[in-house]
Design a protein around this motif. Structure first.
Motif, PDB file in Angstrom:
ATOM      1  N   GLN A   1      57.362  75.804  58.025  1.00 20.66           N
ATOM      2  CA  GLN A   1      56.448  76.041  59.141  1.00 20.66           C
ATOM      3  C   GLN A   1      56.879  77.308  59.894  1.00 20.66           C
ATOM      4  O   GLN A   1      58.049  77.488  60.235  1.00 20.66           O
ATOM      5  CB  GLN A   1      56.437  74.851  60.094  1.00 20.66           C
ATOM      6  CG  GLN A   1      55.419  74.985  61.219  1.00 20.66           C
ATOM      7  CD  GLN A   1      55.303  73.711  62.051  1.00 20.66           C
ATOM      8  OE1 GLN A   1      56.007  72.728  61.793  1.00 20.66           O
ATOM      9  NE2 GLN A   1      54.426  73.713  63.029  1.00 20.66           N
ATOM     10  N   GLY A   2      55.906  78.188  60.137  1.00 24.82           N
ATOM     11  CA  GLY A   2      56.175  79.406  60.886  1.00 24.82           C
ATOM     12  C   GLY A   2      56.627  80.582  60.043  1.00 24.82           C
ATOM     13  O   GLY A   2      56.725  81.711  60.543  1.00 24.82           O
ATOM     14  N   ASP A   3      56.925  80.372  58.755  1.00 16.87           N
ATOM     15  CA  ASP A   3      57.357  81.475  57.891  1.00 16.87           C
ATOM     16  C   ASP A   3      56.179  82.378  57.532  1.00 16.87           C
ATOM     17  O   ASP A   3      55.023  81.935  57.497  1.00 16.87           O
ATOM     18  CB  ASP A   3      57.981  80.940  56.602  1.00 16.87           C
ATOM     19  CG  ASP A   3      59.384  80.389  56.811  1.00 16.87           C
ATOM     20  OD1 ASP A   3      59.934  80.582  57.906  1.00 16.87           O
ATOM     21  OD2 ASP A   3      59.927  79.783  55.868  1.00 16.87           O
TER      22      ASP A   3
ATOM     23  N   SER B   1      60.468  89.501  54.533  1.00 14.53           N
ATOM     24  CA  SER B   1      60.801  90.912  54.338  1.00 14.53           C
ATOM     25  C   SER B   1      61.933  91.333  55.265  1.00 14.53           C
ATOM     26  O   SER B   1      62.879  92.018  54.847  1.00 14.53           O
ATOM     27  CB  SER B   1      59.557  91.768  54.589  1.00 14.53           C
ATOM     28  OG  SER B   1      59.886  93.141  54.623  1.00 14.53           O
ATOM     29  N   GLN B   2      61.848  90.919  56.510  1.00 14.48           N
ATOM     30  CA  GLN B   2      62.902  91.247  57.469  1.00 14.48           C
ATOM     31  C   GLN B   2      64.192  90.472  57.190  1.00 14.48           C
ATOM     32  O   GLN B   2      65.295  91.012  57.300  1.00 14.48           O
ATOM     33  CB  GLN B   2      62.419  90.933  58.899  1.00 14.48           C
ATOM     34  CG  GLN B   2      61.167  91.698  59.313  1.00 14.48           C
ATOM     35  CD  GLN B   2      61.362  93.191  59.227  1.00 14.48           C
ATOM     36  OE1 GLN B   2      62.251  93.745  59.873  1.00 14.48           O
ATOM     37  NE2 GLN B   2      60.548  93.856  58.428  1.00 14.48           N
ATOM     38  N   LEU B   3      64.046  89.219  56.827  1.00 20.98           N
ATOM     39  CA  LEU B   3      65.201  88.354  56.602  1.00 20.98           C
ATOM     40  C   LEU B   3      66.059  88.851  55.449  1.00 20.98           C
ATOM     41  O   LEU B   3      67.299  88.851  55.526  1.00 20.98           O
ATOM     42  CB  LEU B   3      64.714  86.926  56.319  1.00 20.98           C
ATOM     43  CG  LEU B   3      65.774  85.827  56.159  1.00 20.98           C
ATOM     44  CD1 LEU B   3      66.548  85.631  57.455  1.00 20.98           C
ATOM     45  CD2 LEU B   3      65.109  84.527  55.721  1.00 20.98           C
ATOM     46  N   PHE B   4      65.405  89.304  54.370  1.00 25.74           N
ATOM     47  CA  PHE B   4      66.140  89.726  53.179  1.00 25.74           C
ATOM     48  C   PHE B   4      66.249  91.245  53.033  1.00 25.74           C
ATOM     49  O   PHE B   4      66.896  91.727  52.099  1.00 25.74           O
ATOM     50  CB  PHE B   4      65.484  89.138  51.921  1.00 25.74           C
ATOM     51  CG  PHE B   4      65.608  87.644  51.822  1.00 25.74           C
ATOM     52  CD1 PHE B   4      66.801  87.067  51.397  1.00 25.74           C
ATOM     53  CD2 PHE B   4      64.559  86.820  52.170  1.00 25.74           C
ATOM     54  CE1 PHE B   4      66.931  85.685  51.301  1.00 25.74           C
ATOM     55  CE2 PHE B   4      64.675  85.440  52.087  1.00 25.74           C
ATOM     56  CZ  PHE B   4      65.872  84.868  51.653  1.00 25.74           C
ATOM     57  N   GLY B   5      65.608  91.981  53.941  1.00 30.10           N
ATOM     58  CA  GLY B   5      65.694  93.430  53.868  1.00 30.10           C
ATOM     59  C   GLY B   5      64.981  94.011  52.666  1.00 30.10           C
ATOM     60  O   GLY B   5      65.451  94.974  52.057  1.00 30.10           O
ATOM     61  N   VAL B   6      63.833  93.422  52.320  1.00 30.91           N
ATOM     62  CA  VAL B   6      63.029  93.880  51.192  1.00 30.91           C
ATOM     63  C   VAL B   6      61.715  94.436  51.735  1.00 30.91           C
ATOM     64  O   VAL B   6      61.058  93.773  52.545  1.00 30.91           O
ATOM     65  CB  VAL B   6      62.743  92.729  50.200  1.00 30.91           C
ATOM     66  CG1 VAL B   6      61.810  93.186  49.090  1.00 30.91           C
ATOM     67  CG2 VAL B   6      64.049  92.194  49.615  1.00 30.91           C
ATOM     68  N   PRO B   7      61.303  95.639  51.327  1.00 30.29           N
ATOM     69  CA  PRO B   7      60.046  96.206  51.838  1.00 30.29           C
ATOM     70  C   PRO B   7      58.867  95.260  51.650  1.00 30.29           C
ATOM     71  O   PRO B   7      58.698  94.650  50.590  1.00 30.29           O
ATOM     72  CB  PRO B   7      59.875  97.484  51.013  1.00 30.29           C
ATOM     73  CG  PRO B   7      61.276  97.875  50.639  1.00 30.29           C
ATOM     74  CD  PRO B   7      61.996  96.582  50.417  1.00 30.29           C
ATOM     75  N   LEU B   8      58.049  95.162  52.669  1.00 33.84           N
ATOM     76  CA  LEU B   8      56.913  94.235  52.647  1.00 33.84           C
ATOM     77  C   LEU B   8      55.967  94.482  51.472  1.00 33.84           C
ATOM     78  O   LEU B   8      55.501  93.509  50.854  1.00 33.84           O
ATOM     79  CB  LEU B   8      56.150  94.306  53.972  1.00 33.84           C
ATOM     80  CG  LEU B   8      54.943  93.380  54.113  1.00 33.84           C
ATOM     81  CD1 LEU B   8      55.346  91.922  53.925  1.00 33.84           C
ATOM     82  CD2 LEU B   8      54.264  93.596  55.470  1.00 33.84           C
ATOM     83  N   PRO B   9      55.644  95.732  51.109  1.00 35.12           N
ATOM     84  CA  PRO B   9      54.748  95.919  49.959  1.00 35.12           C
ATOM     85  C   PRO B   9      55.282  95.288  48.675  1.00 35.12           C
ATOM     86  O   PRO B   9      54.501  94.799  47.855  1.00 35.12           O
ATOM     87  CB  PRO B   9      54.662  97.443  49.829  1.00 35.12           C
ATOM     88  CG  PRO B   9      54.948  97.967  51.190  1.00 35.12           C
ATOM     89  CD  PRO B   9      55.960  97.024  51.763  1.00 35.12           C
TER      90      PRO B   9
ATOM     91  N   LYS C   1      58.242  84.339  45.866  1.00 39.84           N
ATOM     92  CA  LYS C   1      59.248  85.111  45.142  1.00 39.84           C
ATOM     93  C   LYS C   1      59.843  86.184  46.048  1.00 39.84           C
ATOM     94  O   LYS C   1      59.109  86.892  46.738  1.00 39.84           O
ATOM     95  CB  LYS C   1      58.624  85.757  43.904  1.00 39.84           C
ATOM     96  CG  LYS C   1      58.115  84.755  42.878  1.00 39.84           C
ATOM     97  CD  LYS C   1      57.431  85.454  41.719  1.00 39.84           C
ATOM     98  CE  LYS C   1      56.908  84.445  40.707  1.00 39.84           C
ATOM     99  NZ  LYS C   1      56.203  85.105  39.574  1.00 39.84           N
ATOM    100  N   ILE C   2      61.157  86.291  46.015  1.00 40.60           N
ATOM    101  CA  ILE C   2      61.879  87.317  46.762  1.00 40.60           C
ATOM    102  C   ILE C   2      62.434  88.318  45.756  1.00 40.60           C
ATOM    103  O   ILE C   2      63.389  88.020  45.031  1.00 40.60           O
ATOM    104  CB  ILE C   2      63.033  86.724  47.601  1.00 40.60           C
ATOM    105  CG1 ILE C   2      62.557  85.532  48.440  1.00 40.60           C
ATOM    106  CG2 ILE C   2      63.658  87.809  48.472  1.00 40.60           C
ATOM    107  CD1 ILE C   2      61.542  85.870  49.499  1.00 40.60           C
ATOM    108  N   PRO C   3      61.856  89.507  45.643  1.00 42.22           N
ATOM    109  CA  PRO C   3      62.325  90.469  44.640  1.00 42.22           C
ATOM    110  C   PRO C   3      63.698  91.033  44.994  1.00 42.22           C
ATOM    111  O   PRO C   3      64.065  91.155  46.172  1.00 42.22           O
ATOM    112  CB  PRO C   3      61.260  91.566  44.676  1.00 42.22           C
ATOM    113  CG  PRO C   3      60.693  91.500  46.058  1.00 42.22           C
ATOM    114  CD  PRO C   3      60.724  90.040  46.426  1.00 42.22           C
TER     115      PRO C   3
END
Length: 398
Positions: free
Chosen positions: A7-9, A15-23, A44-46
């Motif tokens: 909830q709330g994610d 993107s901010q949490l893992f430091g991965v660009p949003l695109p 998926k978190i690339p």
């Protein structure tokens, strides 16, 4: 790596949490900014993989996050059963997110079709924003894979292993792909050039292995399938040494198959029947591999193409003075960053580069990697990659 939405994610939060660009997050999950993710969805978190960790005495979620420079909520996201203030149970196993900061494939080897298929699966798993598809099949039914990276308006195409005993070109291309991908997920650079802008500026299309049947013939010997096993043994005069083989499995040179004054090449080429090299076929575009690349190019609207071959440490960039002025400027930059000699005119017809320039009047390049006798030895691999890396990069920014 995958996580379950709470909830709330949101993808922006991940993107901010893992430091991965949003695109990259959006493309990895095949959604756009207008589509909402729901509680319980798998996302998926690339650029990350999961790592199992056995709890030691004194470990806490906070302590593990600090030690590994990971946000504590990233650990809680992967271990929802763990209260953040609780001292963990010694001996139990939890999951840690591990950022990928080095190559996940090892391309410096005798790189056959199985290597390519396995490595594409690995890259898809860890960098799911890439797109992999088959654009056709070889004579023996092997898929001809295209790998696509980026969403930019400038479309650039690269390919390798048109010629069977030039398989090292596929390995070099795949190493560049790996380096490019983890530089994107890490907001990093290659040779001081920041990579993420190219994801938005360029759509990169790569067919790493145009001639998989031929590559496997050179590296692993004749196929079991008939009549092809008998055919290649007859063409090769009974020898099991296929190191001189450039053609596809039917003895046709795929880089002599294109309708750019093909008849001239047909007339002057010495082989008049299937051969290990140089036979252009009975007419243009008879071979499924050449046809697949032609159709892919016709629909791709590419601004430029680069075909990687070996050997000579030089590149060819003109054809019948049909190339645009910008082609020479790009060639000069390729020469500057690689040390390879840029040659405008050679006595050649019916090649892929010839045909691309002939038909579209756009920049096309044949890059001859390394120097010596084909197939080039792996002892040259590192030097070839170092020299060619500038060409890969310049093809994006020029």
């Amino acid at each position: 790596m995958e996580v379950t939405v709470r909830q709330g994610d949101s993808l922006w939060y991940y993107s901010q949490l893992f430091g991965v660009p949003l695109p990259l997050m959006l493309d990895s999950n095949h959604i756009d900014l207008q589509k909402m993710i729901k509680i319980g969805d798998q996302v998926k978190i690339p650029g990350f993989m999961e790592e199992s960790y056995k709890i030691k005495s004194g470990d806490t979620i906070w302590k593990l996050a600090q030690e590994r420079n990971i946000h504590m909520d990233a650990l809680l996201l992967l271990n929802p059963q763990q209260p953040n203030s609780m001292r963990l149970q010694e001996g139990e196993t939890i999951t840690l997110p591990l950022r990928i900061t080095e190559r996940v494939i090892r391309a410096k080897k005798e790189y056959n079709y199985s290597c390519l298929v396995e490595d594409l699966k690995v890259l898809e798993e860890f960098f799911p924003f890439i797109k992999v598809r088959s654009i056709g099949q070889s004579v023996l039914g092997k898929d001809l894979y295209e790998l696509k990276i980026g969403n930019g308006p400038k479309k650039v195409h690269m390919n390798g292993s048109f010629h069977a005993n030039e398989w090292i070109t596929t390995a070099i291309i795949m190493q560049f792909v790996n380096d490019f991908l983890f530089s994107l997920t890490n907001n990093g650079s290659i040779q001081g050039i920041y990579m993420l802008p190219f994801y938005h500026e360029v759509t990169l299309s790569i067919v790493p292995m145009v001639n998989p049947d031929g590559v496997d013939l050179v590296l692993t010997g004749p196929p079991e399938q008939e009549p092809y096993r008998t055919m290649v043994m007859d063409i090769n005069k009974g020898s099991f040494d296929f190191s001189n083989w450039k053609a596809n499995i039917q003895g046709v040179d795929l880089n002599n198959q294109y309708p750019a004054y093909w008849d001239i090449e047909k007339e002057r080429k010495e082989p008049k029947e299937p051969a290990p090299r140089d036979y252009p076929g009975d007419e243009p575009l008879t071979e499924p591999e050449a046809i697949a690349i032609a159709k892919h190019t016709e629909t791709g609207d590419f601004a430029r193409v680069l075909a990687f071959h070996t050997q000579g440490k030089e590149m060819y960039w003109g054809y019948q003075d049909l190339e645009p002025k910008e082609a020479g400027l790009i060639a000069k930059e390729f020469e500057r960053v690689s040390g390879y000699k840029a040659i405008q005119h050679i006595d050649s017809h019916a090649g892929y580069r010839d045909w691309f320039i002939y038909k579209w009047k756009r920049p096309g390049y044949t890059i001859e990697l390394g120097e010596g006798v084909n197939p080039l030895p792996l002892s040259q691999y590192d030097e070839i990659y170092k020299s060619s890396l500038g060409i890969f990069l310049a093809s994006l920014y020029m």
